[in-house]
Design a protein around this motif. Sequence first.
Motif, PDB file in Angstrom:
ATOM      1  N   ALA B 117       0.837  -1.204   0.000  1.00  0.00           N
ATOM      2  CA  ALA B 117       0.000   0.000   0.000  1.00  0.00           C
ATOM      3  C   ALA B 117       0.870   1.251   0.000  1.00  0.00           C
ATOM      4  O   ALA B 117       0.581   2.229  -0.711  1.00  0.00           O
ATOM      5  CB  ALA B 117      -0.929  -0.010   1.214  1.00  0.00           C
ATOM      6  N   MET B 120       2.440   1.860  -3.399  1.00  0.00           N
ATOM      7  CA  MET B 120       1.458   2.452  -4.311  1.00  0.00           C
ATOM      8  C   MET B 120       1.376   3.958  -4.084  1.00  0.00           C
ATOM      9  O   MET B 120       1.335   4.754  -5.033  1.00  0.00           O
ATOM     10  CB  MET B 120       0.103   1.786  -4.081  1.00  0.00           C
ATOM     11  CG  MET B 120      -1.015   2.278  -4.967  1.00  0.00           C
ATOM     12  SD  MET B 120      -2.537   1.287  -4.761  1.00  0.00           S
ATOM     13  CE  MET B 120      -2.997   1.676  -3.063  1.00  0.00           C
ATOM     14  N   PRO B 134      -6.750   9.333   1.353  1.00  0.00           N
ATOM     15  CA  PRO B 134      -7.674   9.904   2.336  1.00  0.00           C
ATOM     16  C   PRO B 134      -8.081   8.881   3.391  1.00  0.00           C
ATOM     17  O   PRO B 134      -8.106   7.678   3.137  1.00  0.00           O
ATOM     18  CB  PRO B 134      -8.893  10.298   1.481  1.00  0.00           C
ATOM     19  CG  PRO B 134      -8.853   9.359   0.319  1.00  0.00           C
ATOM     20  CD  PRO B 134      -7.398   9.068   0.067  1.00  0.00           C
ATOM     21  N   GLY B 135      -8.394   9.401   4.561  1.00  0.00           N
ATOM     22  CA  GLY B 135      -9.012   8.586   5.598  1.00  0.00           C
ATOM     23  C   GLY B 135     -10.494   8.867   5.664  1.00  0.00           C
ATOM     24  O   GLY B 135     -11.019   9.712   4.923  1.00  0.00           O
ATOM     25  N   ARG B 136     -11.183   8.150   6.522  1.00  0.00           N
ATOM     26  CA  ARG B 136     -12.604   8.411   6.679  1.00  0.00           C
ATOM     27  C   ARG B 136     -12.819   9.802   7.262  1.00  0.00           C
ATOM     28  O   ARG B 136     -12.014  10.300   8.034  1.00  0.00           O
ATOM     29  CB  ARG B 136     -13.233   7.370   7.589  1.00  0.00           C
ATOM     30  CG  ARG B 136     -13.651   6.124   6.830  1.00  0.00           C
ATOM     31  CD  ARG B 136     -14.241   5.100   7.749  1.00  0.00           C
ATOM     32  NE  ARG B 136     -15.482   5.523   8.354  1.00  0.00           N
ATOM     33  CZ  ARG B 136     -16.690   5.264   7.858  1.00  0.00           C
ATOM     34  NH1 ARG B 136     -16.823   4.603   6.741  1.00  0.00           N
ATOM     35  NH2 ARG B 136     -17.778   5.656   8.483  1.00  0.00           N
ATOM     36  N   ASP B 177      -6.323   5.164  -3.660  1.00  0.00           N
ATOM     37  CA  ASP B 177      -7.462   4.370  -3.193  1.00  0.00           C
ATOM     38  C   ASP B 177      -6.978   3.170  -2.378  1.00  0.00           C
ATOM     39  O   ASP B 177      -6.669   2.129  -2.941  1.00  0.00           O
ATOM     40  CB  ASP B 177      -8.259   3.899  -4.420  1.00  0.00           C
ATOM     41  CG  ASP B 177      -9.455   3.049  -4.037  1.00  0.00           C
ATOM     42  OD1 ASP B 177      -9.944   3.178  -2.902  1.00  0.00           O
ATOM     43  OD2 ASP B 177      -9.901   2.254  -4.896  1.00  0.00           O
ATOM     44  N   SER B 178      -6.912   3.317  -1.063  1.00  0.00           N
ATOM     45  CA  SER B 178      -6.425   2.223  -0.211  1.00  0.00           C
ATOM     46  C   SER B 178      -7.225   2.147   1.086  1.00  0.00           C
ATOM     47  O   SER B 178      -7.265   3.107   1.859  1.00  0.00           O
ATOM     48  CB  SER B 178      -4.940   2.416   0.100  1.00  0.00           C
ATOM     49  OG  SER B 178      -4.514   1.499   1.093  1.00  0.00           O
ATOM     50  N   PHE B 179      -7.854   0.993   1.305  1.00  0.00           N
ATOM     51  CA  PHE B 179      -8.537   0.744   2.578  1.00  0.00           C
ATOM     52  C   PHE B 179      -7.530   0.743   3.713  1.00  0.00           C
ATOM     53  O   PHE B 179      -7.786   1.284   4.789  1.00  0.00           O
ATOM     54  CB  PHE B 179      -9.245  -0.620   2.494  1.00  0.00           C
ATOM     55  CG  PHE B 179      -9.986  -1.041   3.727  1.00  0.00           C
ATOM     56  CD1 PHE B 179     -11.293  -0.674   3.928  1.00  0.00           C
ATOM     57  CD2 PHE B 179      -9.370  -1.847   4.674  1.00  0.00           C
ATOM     58  CE1 PHE B 179     -11.986  -1.085   5.070  1.00  0.00           C
ATOM     59  CE2 PHE B 179     -10.052  -2.262   5.819  1.00  0.00           C
ATOM     60  CZ  PHE B 179     -11.366  -1.881   6.017  1.00  0.00           C
ATOM     61  N   ARG B 180      -6.356   0.141   3.487  1.00  0.00           N
ATOM     62  CA  ARG B 180      -5.363   0.041   4.553  1.00  0.00           C
ATOM     63  C   ARG B 180      -4.825   1.414   4.956  1.00  0.00           C
ATOM     64  O   ARG B 180      -4.721   1.718   6.137  1.00  0.00           O
ATOM     65  CB  ARG B 180      -4.216  -0.882   4.115  1.00  0.00           C
ATOM     66  CG  ARG B 180      -4.638  -2.357   4.091  1.00  0.00           C
ATOM     67  CD  ARG B 180      -3.479  -3.282   3.792  1.00  0.00           C
ATOM     68  NE  ARG B 180      -3.853  -4.665   4.030  1.00  0.00           N
ATOM     69  CZ  ARG B 180      -3.800  -5.269   5.216  1.00  0.00           C
ATOM     70  NH1 ARG B 180      -3.350  -4.618   6.261  1.00  0.00           N
ATOM     71  NH2 ARG B 180      -4.179  -6.521   5.349  1.00  0.00           N
ATOM     72  N   ASP B 190     -12.132   1.408  15.686  1.00  0.00           N
ATOM     73  CA  ASP B 190     -11.040   1.140  14.749  1.00  0.00           C
ATOM     74  C   ASP B 190     -10.221  -0.084  15.147  1.00  0.00           C
ATOM     75  O   ASP B 190      -9.526  -0.668  14.309  1.00  0.00           O
ATOM     76  CB  ASP B 190     -10.109   2.353  14.658  1.00  0.00           C
ATOM     77  CG  ASP B 190     -10.829   3.609  14.212  1.00  0.00           C
ATOM     78  OD1 ASP B 190     -11.756   3.496  13.386  1.00  0.00           O
ATOM     79  OD2 ASP B 190     -10.474   4.702  14.689  1.00  0.00           O
ATOM     80  N   GLU B 193     -10.701  -3.208  13.107  1.00  0.00           N
ATOM     81  CA  GLU B 193      -9.966  -3.356  11.844  1.00  0.00           C
ATOM     82  C   GLU B 193      -8.583  -3.965  12.081  1.00  0.00           C
ATOM     83  O   GLU B 193      -8.108  -4.776  11.281  1.00  0.00           O
ATOM     84  CB  GLU B 193      -9.829  -1.995  11.145  1.00  0.00           C
ATOM     85  CG  GLU B 193     -11.129  -1.221  10.973  1.00  0.00           C
ATOM     86  CD  GLU B 193     -12.214  -2.011  10.253  1.00  0.00           C
ATOM     87  OE1 GLU B 193     -11.888  -2.864   9.418  1.00  0.00           O
ATOM     88  OE2 GLU B 193     -13.403  -1.777  10.558  1.00  0.00           O
ATOM     89  N   ILE B 196      -8.965  -7.674  12.718  1.00  0.00           N
ATOM     90  CA  ILE B 196      -9.354  -8.432  11.515  1.00  0.00           C
ATOM     91  C   ILE B 196      -8.213  -8.477  10.492  1.00  0.00           C
ATOM     92  O   ILE B 196      -7.903  -9.539   9.954  1.00  0.00           O
ATOM     93  CB  ILE B 196     -10.615  -7.811  10.857  1.00  0.00           C
ATOM     94  CG1 ILE B 196     -11.840  -8.015  11.752  1.00  0.00           C
ATOM     95  CG2 ILE B 196     -10.865  -8.435   9.477  1.00  0.00           C
ATOM     96  CD1 ILE B 196     -13.114  -7.387  11.218  1.00  0.00           C
ATOM     97  N   HIS B 197      -7.601  -7.330  10.238  1.00  0.00           N
ATOM     98  CA  HIS B 197      -6.688  -7.244   9.087  1.00  0.00           C
ATOM     99  C   HIS B 197      -5.205  -7.182   9.461  1.00  0.00           C
ATOM    100  O   HIS B 197      -4.355  -7.326   8.582  1.00  0.00           O
ATOM    101  CB  HIS B 197      -7.021  -6.010   8.247  1.00  0.00           C
ATOM    102  CG  HIS B 197      -8.411  -6.014   7.710  1.00  0.00           C
ATOM    103  ND1 HIS B 197      -8.795  -6.837   6.676  1.00  0.00           N
ATOM    104  CD2 HIS B 197      -9.532  -5.330   8.075  1.00  0.00           C
ATOM    105  CE1 HIS B 197     -10.089  -6.636   6.422  1.00  0.00           C
ATOM    106  NE2 HIS B 197     -10.549  -5.736   7.257  1.00  0.00           N
ATOM    107  N   ARG B 200      -1.972  -9.881   8.446  1.00  0.00           N
ATOM    108  CA  ARG B 200      -2.617 -10.909   7.626  1.00  0.00           C
ATOM    109  C   ARG B 200      -1.951 -11.092   6.270  1.00  0.00           C
ATOM    110  O   ARG B 200      -2.441 -11.820   5.435  1.00  0.00           O
ATOM    111  CB  ARG B 200      -4.091 -10.538   7.415  1.00  0.00           C
ATOM    112  CG  ARG B 200      -4.954 -10.967   8.571  1.00  0.00           C
ATOM    113  CD  ARG B 200      -5.149 -12.461   8.506  1.00  0.00           C
ATOM    114  NE  ARG B 200      -5.745 -12.982   9.726  1.00  0.00           N
ATOM    115  CZ  ARG B 200      -6.153 -14.247   9.826  1.00  0.00           C
ATOM    116  NH1 ARG B 200      -6.033 -15.078   8.823  1.00  0.00           N
ATOM    117  NH2 ARG B 200      -6.657 -14.678  10.953  1.00  0.00           N
TER     118      ARG B 200
END
Lengths: 232, 232
Positions: B117, B120, B134-136, B177-180, B190, B193, B196-197, B200
């Motif tokens: 990530a 990228m 960007p973040g949320r 564009d990255s969720f991570r 948070d 997350e 879960i991730h 991994r």
Amino acid sequence: MHVVVPFAANTPKTRLSDVVSPTERTTLARAMLADVLSAVASTGHVPTVLSTAPLALENVFSCDNLPTTPPELESPREIPVTVDDRPLTAAVNAYLEAATGPVAIVMADLALATPAALSMLFDAGAADGVAIAPGRGGGTNALVVRHPDFRVDYHGSSYVDHREHAAEIGAPLESVDSFRLGTDVDEPADLVEVLIHGGRDGTQSRTATQLRELGFELETTDGRVTVVRTES
Amino acid sequence: MHVVVPFAANTPKTRLSDVVSPTERTTLARAMLADVLSAVASTGHVPTVLSTAPLALENVFSCDNLPTTPPELESPREIPVTVDDRPLTAAVNAYLEAATGPVAIVMADLALATPAALSMLFDAGAADGVAIAPGRGGGTNALVVRHPDFRVDYHGSSYVDHREHAAEIGAPLESVDSFRLGTDVDEPADLVEVLIHGGRDGTQSRTATQLRELGFELETTDGRVTVVRTES
């Protein structure tokens, strides 16, 4: 690749009840569906809508000031609608069981989905594997299924469950890293993301247009960004 | 490329106060910093920590059962620490003003950041432009600045402000564009997350390890995933 977009036609977006009326929820859910279908069509795939009730796509694509037909298609009528009134998991699994070849399942509320993000998803995963774009809180926002034995279960932390299921059946799992696909629009806080990022990549966002027509705009208070509704 | 990781050494993660003690907040903040620095080091760049107070990185990287030195580095001592006790925006802008060449600024709480990530991000953006992950809620979680006149302002909806600022100075802006990279760990929700991730993708997550040692685990209730703390 078959690209399926499940749509709950009768009970749209109940978690937005505090900020929009039932009629407006229907409008927003349809705008999001239209945005997702347009983005899928722009990748070169014709999506199938898996709807809980009959649906006229001409109405879904009717939105002031925006094209009524997604790019790459002559007419919304080209998009098939399959009606299955069972719950999401059962309906998707029936589709998977009947399908020959890879199937992508893309949720209808991914209002930020772009052709680039969807193409990345469609290209991901091994030939006998599964690729998942997770959402926040362990959701499965979009996935590509290439293993014939993989079945979905959208209840609970579906991403974790799907990861375990893939391991059990020996299907390699790839996680697709996308903020846009990771953002499903369920709650009022999610509307912030639509207003910030919707329609910012050269495409038009029906969802952002509808939100602005409903009077929503960004507001920054104490360093945090929310949406406010200035008119109704 | 200069890669800068700002770190608030004295007031870590106050929005986690409801679920972890001050000492534990420090532990978690350091684990996240170590994860971010390791991920940056794995991309082939040596990061610089921009800390509000002196910081011994040996302590930051000390975590039971995990390597005390990030990959690609002989020792944490290779990572320079620059101390600047001014607020985030002022400290980062001072660094940008003094820098020659591109600068990446990566927040220290991006516990899900992976080398892929970050690579990228580092590869994104035009030669005289700006690239932002960007973040949320309109946050600027990570960015690459290649335009000499670009300055940051982290207050409020910084992503929107940075987009406007880039347009004003004629710097092309690319959104990454990255969720991570879009997931910064600020609030109890948070932590889901991270569990879960985190860790991994073949790397070890010091943050996930610390959370589990503090007794945090995932719980699914009514179809929603949260964290619970089973011991302390």
